[in-house]
Design an enzyme around this catalytic site. Structure first.
Site, PDB file in Angstrom:
ATOM      1  N   HIS A  62      23.129  44.225  30.103  1.00  0.00           N
ATOM      2  CA  HIS A  62      22.442  42.974  30.433  1.00  0.00           C
ATOM      3  C   HIS A  62      21.703  43.070  31.768  1.00  0.00           C
ATOM      4  O   HIS A  62      20.523  42.728  31.867  1.00  0.00           O
ATOM      5  CB  HIS A  62      23.447  41.818  30.467  1.00  0.00           C
ATOM      6  CG  HIS A  62      22.945  40.602  31.172  1.00  0.00           C
ATOM      7  ND1 HIS A  62      21.868  39.868  30.717  1.00  0.00           N
ATOM      8  CD2 HIS A  62      23.354  39.985  32.317  1.00  0.00           C
ATOM      9  CE1 HIS A  62      21.651  38.854  31.546  1.00  0.00           C
ATOM     10  NE2 HIS A  62      22.522  38.909  32.530  1.00  0.00           N
ATOM     11  N   HIS A 109      22.583  41.302  39.918  1.00  0.00           N
ATOM     12  CA  HIS A 109      22.577  39.837  39.978  1.00  0.00           C
ATOM     13  C   HIS A 109      23.866  39.170  39.529  1.00  0.00           C
ATOM     14  O   HIS A 109      24.143  38.040  39.895  1.00  0.00           O
ATOM     15  CB  HIS A 109      21.366  39.264  39.220  1.00  0.00           C
ATOM     16  CG  HIS A 109      21.550  39.163  37.734  1.00  0.00           C
ATOM     17  ND1 HIS A 109      21.128  40.129  36.880  1.00  0.00           N
ATOM     18  CD2 HIS A 109      22.109  38.197  36.964  1.00  0.00           C
ATOM     19  CE1 HIS A 109      21.412  39.777  35.623  1.00  0.00           C
ATOM     20  NE2 HIS A 109      22.012  38.601  35.647  1.00  0.00           N
ATOM     21  N   GLU A 153      29.305  37.041  41.016  1.00  0.00           N
ATOM     22  CA  GLU A 153      29.960  36.020  40.226  1.00  0.00           C
ATOM     23  C   GLU A 153      31.078  36.594  39.359  1.00  0.00           C
ATOM     24  O   GLU A 153      32.118  35.989  39.195  1.00  0.00           O
ATOM     25  CB  GLU A 153      28.923  35.311  39.344  1.00  0.00           C
ATOM     26  CG  GLU A 153      29.394  33.928  38.948  1.00  0.00           C
ATOM     27  CD  GLU A 153      28.390  33.200  38.081  1.00  0.00           C
ATOM     28  OE1 GLU A 153      27.301  33.732  37.856  1.00  0.00           O
ATOM     29  OE2 GLU A 153      28.714  32.107  37.630  1.00  0.00           O
ATOM     30  N   ASP A 154      30.830  37.760  38.792  1.00  0.00           N
ATOM     31  CA  ASP A 154      31.734  38.242  37.742  1.00  0.00           C
ATOM     32  C   ASP A 154      32.604  39.430  38.115  1.00  0.00           C
ATOM     33  O   ASP A 154      33.406  39.872  37.307  1.00  0.00           O
ATOM     34  CB  ASP A 154      30.907  38.666  36.500  1.00  0.00           C
ATOM     35  CG  ASP A 154      30.134  37.496  35.923  1.00  0.00           C
ATOM     36  OD1 ASP A 154      30.557  36.351  36.179  1.00  0.00           O
ATOM     37  OD2 ASP A 154      29.134  37.728  35.231  1.00  0.00           O
TER      38      ASP A 154
HETATM   39 MN    MN Z   1      23.090  37.512  34.123  1.00  0.00          MN
END
Ligand code: MN
Length: 714
Positions: free
Chosen positions: A48, A72, A76-77
């Protein structure tokens, strides 16, 4: 699946000397932190972020932006930290990744058009670097292309959000190919029946259509040679969403939408554009009202082109767009078209002229102080004067920069504003003067007993809050003035033994108000309360009316009333030098009496209060509020004074002191005795005297009483 080489290779095509090591490093890092994560499609998560990076390379972005695309989702992940990203990839990369992460974390509902507009503004306001938006768009574009792996409910939600928020943002940035692609995918998920219908119609006659397209292109090419204009011609069907929009807007069936085909004629110069337009109209009849000149009047996102719809071969309608190569680039790539490498490898928007494009792109932009600085830092501050925050329900609200929770509270309802006592921002308590920041979730805490404070006017930013607070304060002061005015007036009436039941509603007072050009009886009480009109003045006008009324009712008391009215009104005990008709009160802190050296203090809305000159309460007060006052000639009024008498404790002392006071013609309104450990008696006498001379005599007499040690006025 996209490979690293595809990305770096692409970058090298438009910037041969690019530092692709940064991208390679980002790839290695991203692969490491995303390891083990899998997309719903079954592909590794890394695919992705690589797709996103590739889209950015297609947009000819700089290496920092492409690297940021690769990174990016790390904040967050994964376990990646901002510090690590900054250390490895620099502050600029971190800024972009951080910006994208912040936007991704926002939870909004975009149901209404107005709301959607606020959400779009919030996202743009939070993206201080244009590249944040571009990475976010690349991210969304790829997510939309893999939406089929999501459950239906989520498909719908994401498609709606994309259509409401991200497609318009892409449009605003002028990136047409992303906008069209997003819109068509959204249509597929949101209006599957319509999508299928359009698709069937277009594919069913594909051969026929292709033939027609080729025929038109051939005709135009031949003509162009005749006209001696160099051009390139492309034919295509319009994108599905624009066909759908047309069906919806004009309530048409797909079979009734004729001009699903669009041709684009790209030429070298602006002059050629107009020449082609004129020549085309000479071979095919233009449809009335469909000619648009976006060259002389560009769209807000700086889109330029000539548009016309003509009745072409076989009576078929078709749309023609005529523009130069430059205009075509801008139309497709938008802001990215201006994202060029400078010779030294630093990216930037090309020149001042194109910068104005960026500026106009942001149609709500209020003021841009220094465009050059803007250019160099590639940062943007689209809404320097605005801030966007969430309600607890996820609604986005717009405020002027520097607005506080109080502004927020008043924007919900003036009652919420008036009752607000505090605020929670993102779940944490903050002071009411906290300055709201983009993306804050604001929750107001209210209490039924709370009320606005005058100080709030000093820090609120919205005129609504300011006005409402001022109104509240004014109303409070007005109520207080009415109360005071009524009290004063009633006291005066009482002294004259005139009773008017329900003074405020009485006809008489209303009549006096009109005589004095006030709107209502209430207004006159306010003026008395504020000390701008004297009770005397009102009473003078009120009196004859009262008499008239009483005469009507009972002849017997007329004489008595007339008698009362003849009595001279007692003058106020004090003249305030230089100011007439001022409301005067005696200070409760120091109990001044005639003969004392006194000074007046102008209170807020309560006239002048008279203090003794050495009163501690006024020593520290603002000197400009002090006014000289003089006692007027003596009269019958008495004033309270408190005396403290210290003595040796003995029986009958109280009686003796009281006797002395009474002898001197003063009233005792209160007496109190305390005994100290060392057998001393301390007595407090509140007495009523006419003036200071009388008081001095009383003090002297008390001192002569046996066993009295000290006599003081307090
Ligand atoms: Mn993304």
């Amino acid at each position: 699946m996209i490979r690293l080489n595809d990305i770096t290779g692409k970058v090298l095509t438009y910037h041969p000397r690019a530092d692709i090591q940064l991208i390679e490093k980002a790839y290695v890092y991203s692969a490491k932190v995303h390891e083990g994560q899998v997309r719903l499609s079954g592909e590794p998560y890394l695919s992705h972020v690589m797709e996103a990076a590739y889209i950015l390379a297609q947009m000819k972005m700089d290496v920092v932006c492409v690297a940021a695309g690769m990174l990016h989702d790390t904040l967050e992940d994964t376990s990646a930290t901002p510090e690590e990203i900054e250390r490895l990839f620099g502050a600029e990369t971190l800024r972009i990744v951080d910006g994208v992460t912040k936007i991704s974390k926002l939870k909004f509902n975009s149901a209404q058009e107005r709301q959607a507009e606020n959400v779009r503004k919030m996202i743009l306001a939070m993206s201080t670097d244009i590249r944040v938006i571009l990475v976010k768009l690349a991210d969304r574009l790829h997510n939309m292309s893999t939406l089929r792996f999501q459950p239906p409910e989520k498909q719908r939600r994401i498609a709606e959000e994309t259509l409401d928020i991200y497609a318009p943002i892409a449009g605003r940035m002028g990136i047409n190919w992303i906008k069209s692609s997003l819109e068509d995918t959204c249509l597929y998920y949101l209006e599957p029946a319509a999508y299928e219908q359009i698709q069937n119609t277009i594919t069913s006659k594909k051969e026929e259509r292709d033939h027609f397209i080729n025929e038109v292109i051939q005709m135009l090419s031949d003509k162009a040679k005749e006209w001696d204009i160099r051009c390139s011609i492309k034919g295509r069907h319009k994108h599905f969403f624009s066909i759908f929009r047309k069906m919806k807007q004009q309530n048409l069936d797909i079979s009734q939408v004729y001009d699903v085909l669009a041709f684009r004629i790209i030429v070298d110069t602006v002059r050629d554009c107009y020449a082609v337009l004129g020549n085309v109209h000479s071979i095919w009849k233009p449809v009335q009202g469909r000619i648009k000149d976006y060259i002389s009047v560009p769209k807000q996102n700086m889109y330029q082109s000539l548009h016309t719809t003509v009745v072409g071969p076989y009576g078929k309608r078709m749309e023609l767009q005529i523009r130069t190569w430059d205009m075509d680039k801008v139309a497709e790539e938008g802001i990215a078209a201006h994202w060029k490498y400078k010779e030294n490898g630093v990216s930037g928007v090309a020149d001042e002229k194109q910068l104005s494009w960026v500026r106009q792109l942001m149609e709500w932009q209020q003021s841009l102080q220094d465009p050059v600085q803007f250019l160099e830092s590639v940062r943007m501050d689209l809404f320097p004067n605005e801030v966007y925050v969430f309600t607890p329900k996820g609604e986005v609200k717009e405020f002027p920069m520097g607005a506080t929770p109080v502004d927020f509270a008043y924007s919900i309802h003036s009652e919420v504003g008036e009752k607000c006592t505090g605020a929670r921002i993102n779940g944490r308590m903050v002071p009411l003067r906290y300055k709201l920041r983009n993306g804050d979730i604001v929750e107001i805490i209210t209490s039924p007993k709370a009320h606005p404070s005058k100080d709030w006017v000093g820090f609120v930013k919205t005129s609504r809050a300011k006005t409402k607070i001022r109104q509240w304060v004014q109303n409070q002061e007005r109520q207080e003035s009415i109360r005071l005015g009524r009290e004063i007036l009633e006291r005066c009436l009482h002294q004259d033994h005139i009773a008017i039941p329900n003074l405020l509603k009485s006809e008489q007072l209303g009549a006096v108000a009109r005589e004095l050009s006030f709107r209502s009886a209430e207004d006159i009480l306010v003026q008395i309360g504020l000390g701008r009109v004297s009770a005397k003045q009102v009473l003078g006008r009120l009196r004859p009316k009262v008499v008239d009324e009483k005469e009507d009712k009972s002849e017997g008391i007329v004489a008595k009333v007339v008698d009362l009215l003849k009595r001279r009104r007692e003058p106020l005990g004090i003249e305030v030098t230089g100011i007439s008709d001022m409301l005067v009160r005696y200070a409760q802190c120091c109990h001044p009496i005639p003969g004392d050296r006194v000074i007046g203090f102008i209170t807020r809305g309560r006239g002048v209060s008279v203090h003794r000159e050495n009163c501690p309460a006024i020593i520290d007060s603002a000197p400009e509020r002090l006014v000289p006052v003089n006692w007027s000639p003596p009269k019958d009024e008495v004033f309270p004074v408190i005396l403290r008498v210290t003595s040796v404790e003995r029986k009958g002392l109280l009686a003796d002191v009281s006797a002395v006071i009474t002898q001197k013609d003063a009233n005792i309104s209160k007496a109190e005795i305390q005994t100290t450990m060392d057998k001393k008696g301390i007595s407090f006498f509140t007495i009523e005297v006419k003036n200071n001379r009388q008081l001095q005599e009383i003090i002297a007499s008390i001192r002569k009483v046996k066993e009295v040690l000290i006599v003081e006025r307090i």
